[in-house]
Design a protein around this motif. Structure first.
Motif, PDB file in Angstrom:
ATOM      1  N   VAL A 172       0.844  -1.180   0.000  1.00  0.00           N
ATOM      2  CA  VAL A 172       0.000   0.000   0.000  1.00  0.00           C
ATOM      3  C   VAL A 172       0.891   1.246   0.000  1.00  0.00           C
ATOM      4  CG1 VAL A 172      -0.175   0.124   2.527  1.00  0.00           C
ATOM      5  CG2 VAL A 172      -1.985   1.088   1.104  1.00  0.00           C
ATOM      6  N   VAL A 173       0.458   2.275  -0.732  1.00  0.00           N
ATOM      7  CA  VAL A 173       1.129   3.575  -0.692  1.00  0.00           C
ATOM      8  C   VAL A 173       0.071   4.571  -0.246  1.00  0.00           C
ATOM      9  CG1 VAL A 173       2.557   5.239  -1.943  1.00  0.00           C
ATOM     10  CG2 VAL A 173       2.520   2.853  -2.686  1.00  0.00           C
ATOM     11  N   THR A 174       0.362   5.353   0.788  1.00  0.00           N
ATOM     12  CA  THR A 174      -0.663   6.246   1.327  1.00  0.00           C
ATOM     13  C   THR A 174      -0.909   7.426   0.390  1.00  0.00           C
ATOM     14  OG1 THR A 174       0.885   7.638   2.569  1.00  0.00           O
ATOM     15  CG2 THR A 174       0.037   5.687   3.711  1.00  0.00           C
ATOM     16  N   HIS A 175      -2.079   8.047   0.552  1.00  0.00           N
ATOM     17  CA  HIS A 175      -2.406   9.247  -0.234  1.00  0.00           C
ATOM     18  C   HIS A 175      -1.292  10.280  -0.111  1.00  0.00           C
ATOM     19  CE1 HIS A 175      -6.782   7.925   0.596  1.00  0.00           C
ATOM     20  NE2 HIS A 175      -6.465   7.568  -0.629  1.00  0.00           N
ATOM     21  N   ARG A 176      -0.859  10.487   1.125  1.00  0.00           N
ATOM     22  CA  ARG A 176       0.169  11.500   1.383  1.00  0.00           C
ATOM     23  C   ARG A 176       1.472  11.180   0.642  1.00  0.00           C
ATOM     24  NH1 ARG A 176       2.122  15.190   5.220  1.00  0.00           N
ATOM     25  NH2 ARG A 176       0.028  15.507   6.005  1.00  0.00           N
ATOM     26  N   GLN A 177       1.871   9.906   0.673  1.00  0.00           N
ATOM     27  CA  GLN A 177       3.113   9.512  -0.011  1.00  0.00           C
ATOM     28  C   GLN A 177       3.000   9.729  -1.516  1.00  0.00           C
ATOM     29  OE1 GLN A 177       3.257   5.476   1.430  1.00  0.00           O
ATOM     30  NE2 GLN A 177       4.556   5.970   3.182  1.00  0.00           N
ATOM     31  N   LEU A 178       1.848   9.351  -2.082  1.00  0.00           N
ATOM     32  CA  LEU A 178       1.662   9.511  -3.527  1.00  0.00           C
ATOM     33  C   LEU A 178       1.674  10.981  -3.919  1.00  0.00           C
ATOM     34  CD1 LEU A 178      -1.080   6.809  -4.194  1.00  0.00           C
ATOM     35  CD2 LEU A 178       1.236   6.808  -5.124  1.00  0.00           C
ATOM     36  N   LEU A 179       0.937  11.789  -3.169  1.00  0.00           N
ATOM     37  CA  LEU A 179       0.865  13.217  -3.503  1.00  0.00           C
ATOM     38  C   LEU A 179       2.234  13.875  -3.371  1.00  0.00           C
ATOM     39  CD1 LEU A 179      -2.555  13.894  -1.793  1.00  0.00           C
ATOM     40  CD2 LEU A 179      -2.061  14.365  -4.208  1.00  0.00           C
ATOM     41  N   ALA A 180       2.977  13.521  -2.325  1.00  0.00           N
ATOM     42  CA  ALA A 180       4.301  14.121  -2.113  1.00  0.00           C
ATOM     43  C   ALA A 180       5.265  13.700  -3.216  1.00  0.00           C
ATOM     44  CB  ALA A 180       4.847  13.705  -0.748  1.00  0.00           C
ATOM     45  N   ASP A 181       5.225  12.434  -3.600  1.00  0.00           N
ATOM     46  CA  ASP A 181       6.202  11.938  -4.566  1.00  0.00           C
ATOM     47  C   ASP A 181       5.865  12.321  -6.005  1.00  0.00           C
ATOM     48  OD1 ASP A 181       7.510  10.867  -2.457  1.00  0.00           O
ATOM     49  OD2 ASP A 181       6.914   8.796  -2.813  1.00  0.00           O
ATOM     50  N   VAL A 182       4.590  12.448  -6.323  1.00  0.00           N
ATOM     51  CA  VAL A 182       4.210  12.746  -7.712  1.00  0.00           C
ATOM     52  C   VAL A 182       4.040  14.250  -7.930  1.00  0.00           C
ATOM     53  CG1 VAL A 182       2.474  12.344  -9.511  1.00  0.00           C
ATOM     54  CG2 VAL A 182       3.157  10.468  -7.984  1.00  0.00           C
ATOM     55  N   ALA A 185       5.756  17.996  -2.041  1.00  0.00           N
ATOM     56  CA  ALA A 185       5.401  18.028  -0.621  1.00  0.00           C
ATOM     57  C   ALA A 185       4.274  19.014  -0.309  1.00  0.00           C
ATOM     58  CB  ALA A 185       6.632  18.361   0.211  1.00  0.00           C
ATOM     59  N   GLU A 186       4.178  20.088  -1.095  1.00  0.00           N
ATOM     60  CA  GLU A 186       3.158  21.094  -0.786  1.00  0.00           C
ATOM     61  C   GLU A 186       1.749  20.664  -1.234  1.00  0.00           C
ATOM     62  OE1 GLU A 186       5.624  21.185  -2.907  1.00  0.00           O
ATOM     63  OE2 GLU A 186       5.373  22.659  -4.499  1.00  0.00           O
ATOM     64  N   PHE A 187       1.656  19.495  -1.885  1.00  0.00           N
ATOM     65  CA  PHE A 187       0.356  19.063  -2.404  1.00  0.00           C
ATOM     66  C   PHE A 187      -0.281  17.914  -1.608  1.00  0.00           C
ATOM     67  CE2 PHE A 187       2.364  21.153  -5.991  1.00  0.00           C
ATOM     68  CZ  PHE A 187       1.324  21.923  -6.502  1.00  0.00           C
ATOM     69  N   THR A 188       0.263  17.630  -0.419  1.00  0.00           N
ATOM     70  CA  THR A 188      -0.193  16.426   0.288  1.00  0.00           C
ATOM     71  C   THR A 188      -1.666  16.496   0.722  1.00  0.00           C
ATOM     72  OG1 THR A 188       0.785  17.310   2.291  1.00  0.00           O
ATOM     73  CG2 THR A 188       2.066  15.658   1.099  1.00  0.00           C
ATOM     74  N   HIS A 190      -4.070  17.618  -1.295  1.00  0.00           N
ATOM     75  CA  HIS A 190      -4.914  17.649  -2.493  1.00  0.00           C
ATOM     76  C   HIS A 190      -5.351  16.264  -2.954  1.00  0.00           C
ATOM     77  CE1 HIS A 190      -3.795  21.975  -3.730  1.00  0.00           C
ATOM     78  NE2 HIS A 190      -3.272  21.742  -2.545  1.00  0.00           N
ATOM     79  N   THR A 191      -6.103  15.567  -2.128  1.00  0.00           N
ATOM     80  CA  THR A 191      -6.474  14.183  -2.472  1.00  0.00           C
ATOM     81  C   THR A 191      -7.366  14.109  -3.708  1.00  0.00           C
ATOM     82  OG1 THR A 191      -8.144  14.363  -0.770  1.00  0.00           O
ATOM     83  CG2 THR A 191      -6.185  13.097  -0.222  1.00  0.00           C
ATOM     84  N   HIS A 192      -8.002  15.238  -4.080  1.00  0.00           N
ATOM     85  CA  HIS A 192      -8.842  15.213  -5.286  1.00  0.00           C
ATOM     86  C   HIS A 192      -7.988  15.000  -6.549  1.00  0.00           C
ATOM     87  CE1 HIS A 192      -7.639  19.378  -4.607  1.00  0.00           C
ATOM     88  NE2 HIS A 192      -7.773  19.573  -5.911  1.00  0.00           N
ATOM     89  N   TYR A 193      -6.717  15.428  -6.520  1.00  0.00           N
ATOM     90  CA  TYR A 193      -5.830  15.148  -7.663  1.00  0.00           C
ATOM     91  C   TYR A 193      -5.730  13.645  -7.872  1.00  0.00           C
ATOM     92  CZ  TYR A 193      -3.726  19.864  -7.689  1.00  0.00           C
ATOM     93  OH  TYR A 193      -3.493  21.202  -7.769  1.00  0.00           O
ATOM     94  N   LEU A 194      -5.555  12.953  -6.752  1.00  0.00           N
ATOM     95  CA  LEU A 194      -5.387  11.504  -6.821  1.00  0.00           C
ATOM     96  C   LEU A 194      -6.623  10.824  -7.379  1.00  0.00           C
ATOM     97  CD1 LEU A 194      -3.616  10.259  -3.601  1.00  0.00           C
ATOM     98  CD2 LEU A 194      -2.894   9.975  -5.968  1.00  0.00           C
ATOM     99  N   ARG A 195      -7.775  11.228  -6.871  1.00  0.00           N
ATOM    100  CA  ARG A 195      -9.026  10.621  -7.361  1.00  0.00           C
ATOM    101  C   ARG A 195      -9.153  10.824  -8.868  1.00  0.00           C
ATOM    102  NH1 ARG A 195     -11.210  12.395  -2.531  1.00  0.00           N
ATOM    103  NH2 ARG A 195     -12.021  14.307  -3.434  1.00  0.00           N
ATOM    104  N   LEU A 196      -8.844  12.035  -9.316  1.00  0.00           N
ATOM    105  CA  LEU A 196      -8.953  12.361 -10.726  1.00  0.00           C
ATOM    106  C   LEU A 196      -7.995  11.516 -11.571  1.00  0.00           C
ATOM    107  CD1 LEU A 196     -10.062  14.417 -12.901  1.00  0.00           C
ATOM    108  CD2 LEU A 196      -8.015  15.770 -12.423  1.00  0.00           C
TER     109      LEU A 196
END
Ligand code: CA
Length: 228
Positions: A172-182, A185-188, A190-196
């Protein structure tokens, strides 16, 4: 070489079930019923993987994750009850490798252990760059993604997100890890980016995006790229 597992669990029944089923699979198993017992065993002989219950009589499993991460890279699989959801995410972000929610099957536990050990191995050896499962093939080096032999066209961000999941395939990769890595760090938040983007990726990669078989949702926690 026998791989050694340290099971830290205060519930006697679960502890002995894990001990017997992991022994049958050929692991050397040590058990601890508290943080202090675990610390003593860890000082004596560092294991190859730690299975860690969160609620322990002399403190929280989280303490042990933080202590271990200061000096060791031993894989840690957290075992938790469903109500400990928020804490579970914090632990993954703090460096635990994966988690299992009680009740879980022995088969699930073994699968998680195998993935955790493999990732520790590849961290030292050359990085894995090809992920292939069923009709999906992802080559990180050439940036070619194919389904049933046909190339798929991904945007740079879609590819970056997929590549991040490939590097942790099976975990598993957490929402925070995905947002930070992709995204950074300032986007952690923004979970709506991930959903999209996950929706876009599924539309391209999955045969049936409504029933994903590759890009799996871990509700409330993050995503996991299936690898078995
Ligand atoms: Ca417990």
């Amino acid at each position: 070489m026998t791989l050694r597992v340290l099971v830290v669990e205060d519930d006697r029944e679960i502890r002995s079930l894990m001990q017997s089923s992991l022994s049958v699979e050929g692991f050397g198993v040590q058990t601890a019923a508290s943080l202090s017992e675990a610390r003593a065993l860890l000082r004596h002989a560092p294991p190859d993987v730690v299975i860690l219950d969160l609620g322990l009589p002399d403190g929280d499993g989280e303490l042990l994750v933080r202590e271990l991460r200061q000096r060791q890279s031993v894989p840690i699989i957290v075992v938790s009850a469903r109500h400990q959801e928020t804490q579970k995410i914090a632990l993954l972000d703090a460096g635990a490798d994966d988690y299992l929610t009680k009740p879980f099957s022995v088969a699930e536990l073994l699968a998680r252990i195998r993935v955790a050990l493999r990732h520790r191995g590849t961290a030292l050896a050359a990085a894995v760059t090809v992920h292939a499962l069923d009709d999906l093939r992802i080559d990180l080096a050439t940036r070619v993604v194919q389904r049933a032999g046909e190339p798929l066209h991904l945007t740079p961000t879609e590819f970056k997100l997929l590549a991040r999941l490939v590097r942790s395939a099976g975990r598993v990769v957490t929402h925070r890890q995905l947002l930070a890595d992709v995204w950074g760090a300032e986007f952690t938040g923004h979970t709506h980016y991930l959903r999209l983007y996950m929706g876009q990726l599924r539309a391209k990669i999955e045969r049936d995006p409504a029933e994903p078989r590759h890009l799996l949702t871990e509700t409330g926690v993050g995503y996991r790229l299936a690898d078995v």
